[in-house]
Design a protein around this motif. Structure first.
Motif, PDB file in Angstrom:
ATOM      1  N   ILE A 135       0.840  -1.207   0.000  1.00 63.73           N
ATOM      2  CA  ILE A 135       0.000   0.000   0.000  1.00 63.73           C
ATOM      3  C   ILE A 135       0.869   1.249   0.000  1.00 63.73           C
ATOM      4  CG2 ILE A 135      -1.720   1.272   1.327  1.00 63.73           C
ATOM      5  CD1 ILE A 135      -2.710  -1.411   2.411  1.00 63.73           C
ATOM      6  N   PHE A 174       0.885   4.061  -3.092  1.00 64.39           N
ATOM      7  CA  PHE A 174       0.463   5.442  -2.855  1.00 64.39           C
ATOM      8  C   PHE A 174       1.651   6.350  -2.564  1.00 64.39           C
ATOM      9  CE2 PHE A 174      -3.366   3.006  -1.942  1.00 64.39           C
ATOM     10  CZ  PHE A 174      -4.323   3.721  -2.646  1.00 64.39           C
ATOM     11  N   GLY A 220      -5.773   5.092   0.524  1.00 61.36           N
ATOM     12  CA  GLY A 220      -4.772   4.153   1.016  1.00 61.36           C
ATOM     13  C   GLY A 220      -4.867   3.938   2.509  1.00 61.36           C
ATOM     14  N   TRP A 221      -5.190   4.998   3.223  1.00 64.11           N
ATOM     15  CA  TRP A 221      -5.344   4.879   4.675  1.00 64.11           C
ATOM     16  C   TRP A 221      -6.498   3.958   5.033  1.00 64.11           C
ATOM     17  CZ3 TRP A 221      -9.428   6.165   7.881  1.00 64.11           C
ATOM     18  CH2 TRP A 221      -9.154   6.164   9.270  1.00 64.11           C
ATOM     19  N   TRP A 266      -7.663   1.494   3.244  1.00 65.16           N
ATOM     20  CA  TRP A 266      -7.227   0.129   2.931  1.00 65.16           C
ATOM     21  C   TRP A 266      -6.272  -0.372   4.025  1.00 65.16           C
ATOM     22  CZ3 TRP A 266      -4.091  -1.327  -2.100  1.00 65.16           C
ATOM     23  CH2 TRP A 266      -3.959  -2.720  -2.167  1.00 65.16           C
ATOM     24  N   THR A 322       1.775   2.013   9.015  1.00 67.00           N
ATOM     25  CA  THR A 322       2.023   2.089   7.572  1.00 67.00           C
ATOM     26  C   THR A 322       3.347   2.778   7.278  1.00 67.00           C
ATOM     27  OG1 THR A 322      -0.374   2.251   7.280  1.00 67.00           O
ATOM     28  CG2 THR A 322       0.993   2.743   5.381  1.00 67.00           C
TER      29      THR A 322
END
Length: 556
Positions: free
Chosen positions: A123, A127, A198-199, A201, A458
């Motif tokens: 991810i 992104f 993206g966050w 996900w 992340t």
């Protein structure tokens, strides 16, 4: 000495040669302390909580707080490196637990996090590369928030809140009225919106693995006895160096755990066994029974061997009722180190086999090293109680100086693991007022992983493939030295009434068995035992009123 074996029937013996490692006798289900320590590998929460359990541990401050590890990440990483690292120092034995099991759970927890970080890295790469400027802006915003509010979700205050609102307002204005149109205008808008996708996900991934980690944590403390899954420790082919290194490291850890050499660190007591809380000494002159005769020559080892044989009968009792469990009776070599020593050294030479002092050297130390510098011999009887939460050790040493025979019995106690390790995961909920019946409240379930935590995980994910870089950016946990898993996180047993009672009760029968066996040897060797018997009766009365003290603090 041929035929001599200082292992009792209650002690775990293992084969550490290549191949399967099969325990020959169980540990009596002593799993509570092991699982409590292993649960730390799966925990969340601030890493600074570990400092409350042991002020000897330290946490290196992060250079960028966004990369700071939580408790489970820091504990797993520190224990894995300390216990299995190629350049690791000698370890202190962990009585009452299975350190190999704790290390395996640390490896298993790291494996779960590695699977999670693999998905988060995908991810982050997608992104982060395509929408890199927007990702950097969002990361800067979250880093600014952590810098103002702290890593533990504290309130930012009026100034911090005003700054965040101002930044948000500028972001909205930037999206609505861009000075650029066309492709780049669309890209600039997507640059700020795509990281939010993206966050979302990443949040799903984090929630999934948070449930797995918390499930392991809860099962361990619930007595489920879940085993650690570490397939990376099983070599897949002869060239699988990583798995072979882990396998050999675990075997080395188990071999070091069976060492019969322990270290005395002044007021800290014997490392791994706890501080000395009581001491009883029988010291009288050796004289023959009759004036015209001499005593038969004997050595300290003869007395120790008789005591050793008699201690094996501690389980037996004249009344059919509860009593002692099977104790571990071993001969220990105690080596002195400084109170503030930062490490220990395992001896090498022909007197040592693996990590164990050989039998002939044990006998020599018992007979000869009784005064001056050098190691000392102790005969120990050890009880592991309360599912491993209480370790009681009573040590006996026999010395002969001139015409005086001294038999000293000392009591050591190692308490339960710190309460930090026994707390179960609590569901994340909060009480709120109902919308209509505002005077009533209801419980609302909160997400396991908060927004800031998703960003932290992340952001850390790509760097988990380079642990030294992550340690440099986010800081790391330094374990207290000399390190042993059990004594580093032990609490005092005297705060628990029944544990304290067990420690005090064990001293009386052991002391009497030691004295009876010693007096029997003296009688067999034509020694006058009247004074020894009188002194033994006095000590027998004193030990009945035993109270714990600080026997290693002499008050001078």
């Amino acid at each position: 000495m041929a035929g001599f074996d200082d292992r009792s029937s209650g002690e775990v013996a293992s084969d550490f040669r290549p191949g399967a490692q099969i325990p020959l006798s169980g540990s009596g289900g002593q799993t509570a302390a092991t699982q409590a320590l292993a649960s730390a590998a799966y925990r969340d929460g601030p890493v600074t909580d570990l400092l409350k359990a042991n002020d000897g541990a330290s946490v290196k401050k992060p250079r960028i707080s966004l990369f700071e590890p939580n408790l489970g990440e820091a504990f797993s990483r520190a224990v894995q490196v300390r216990m299995l690292g190629g350049a690791r120092k000698a370890l202190i034995q962990s009585f009452g637990i299975e350190p190999q099991s704790v290390v395996e759970h640390c490896l298993a927890a790291n494996r779960v996090r590695k699977d999670r970080d693999s998905r988060l890295t995908v991810i982050m790469v997608f992104f982060g590369l395509v929408f890199l400027p927007g990702v950097l802006v969002w990361l800067l915003a979250f880093q600014l928030r952590r810098a103002i509010a702290g890593a533990q979700n504290k309130r930012m205050g009026a100034l911090g809140m005003a700054a965040m609102v101002a930044l948000g307002g500028l972001g909205v204005l930037f999206l609505l009225k861009l000075p650029i149109s066309g492709f780049w205008g669309l890209y600039l808008r997507a640059m700020l919106v795509a990281p939010i996708v993206g966050w979302l996900w990443a949040k799903q991934v984090c929630e999934k693995y948070a449930k797995i980690l918390r499930g392991q944590w809860e099962q361990l403390l619930g007595g489920g006895g879940v085993g650690a899954k570490i397939p990376e420790a099983v070599p897949q082919d002869p060239n699988d160096a990583g798995a072979e290194r882990i396998r050999l490291g675990l075997a080395k850890l188990s071999a070091e755990q069976s060492s019969n050499l322990v270290y005395y660190a002044g007021p800290k007591g014997i490392l791994g066994m706890g501080t000395r809380w009581g001491s009883w000494q029988l010291a009288e002159e050796l004289t023959p029974k009759e004036a015209d005769t001499d005593i038969n020559p004997f050595r300290s080892w003869d007395v120790v061997r008789a005591i050793h044989d008699q201690l094996r009968l501690l389980e037996r009792k004249p009344i059919h009722t509860g009593g002692f469990p099977t104790p571990s009776i071993r001969h220990w070599i105690v080596s002195p180190i400084g109170e503030g020593a930062k490490g220990v050294t395992r001896p090498e030479g022909q007197e040592v086999e693996g990590y164990r002092i050989k039998d002939f050297e044990i006998q020599r130390i018992c007979n000869e090293q009784q005064f001056g510098s050098g190691n000392r011999h102790y005969l120990g009887v050890q009880f592991v109680l309360w599912d491993g939460q209480l370790v009681i050790t009573l040590l006996t040493t026999v010395t002969v100086l001139h015409h005086t025979l001294r038999i000293e019995v000392t009591g050591h106690a190692l308490g339960p693991v710190h309460p930090l390790f026994t707390t179960k995961p609590s569901p994340k909920k909060k009480e709120v007022s109902k919308s209509v019946r505002f005077w009533e409240t209801k419980s609302v379930t909160l997400p396991l992983v908060e927004a800031g935590e998703v960003v932290r995980l992340t952001a850390r994910a790509p760097f988990t493939w380079f642990p030294p870089v992550l340690d440099f950016l986010g800081g790391k946990l330094s374990l207290p030295e000399p390190f042993g898993l059990r004594h580093a996180w032990a609490d005092k047993p005297w705060r628990h009434r029944f544990m304290a009672d067990d420690a005090l009760r064990a001293a009386t029968p052991v002391l009497r068995v030691v004295h009876d066996a010693a007096i029997r040897v003296l009688e067999e060797n034509n020694c006058d035992t009247a004074r020894f018997g009188a002194r033994s009766l006095t000590l027998s009365g004193m030990v009945q009123g035993a109270t714990p003290g600080k026997a290693d603090d002499y008050g001078v």
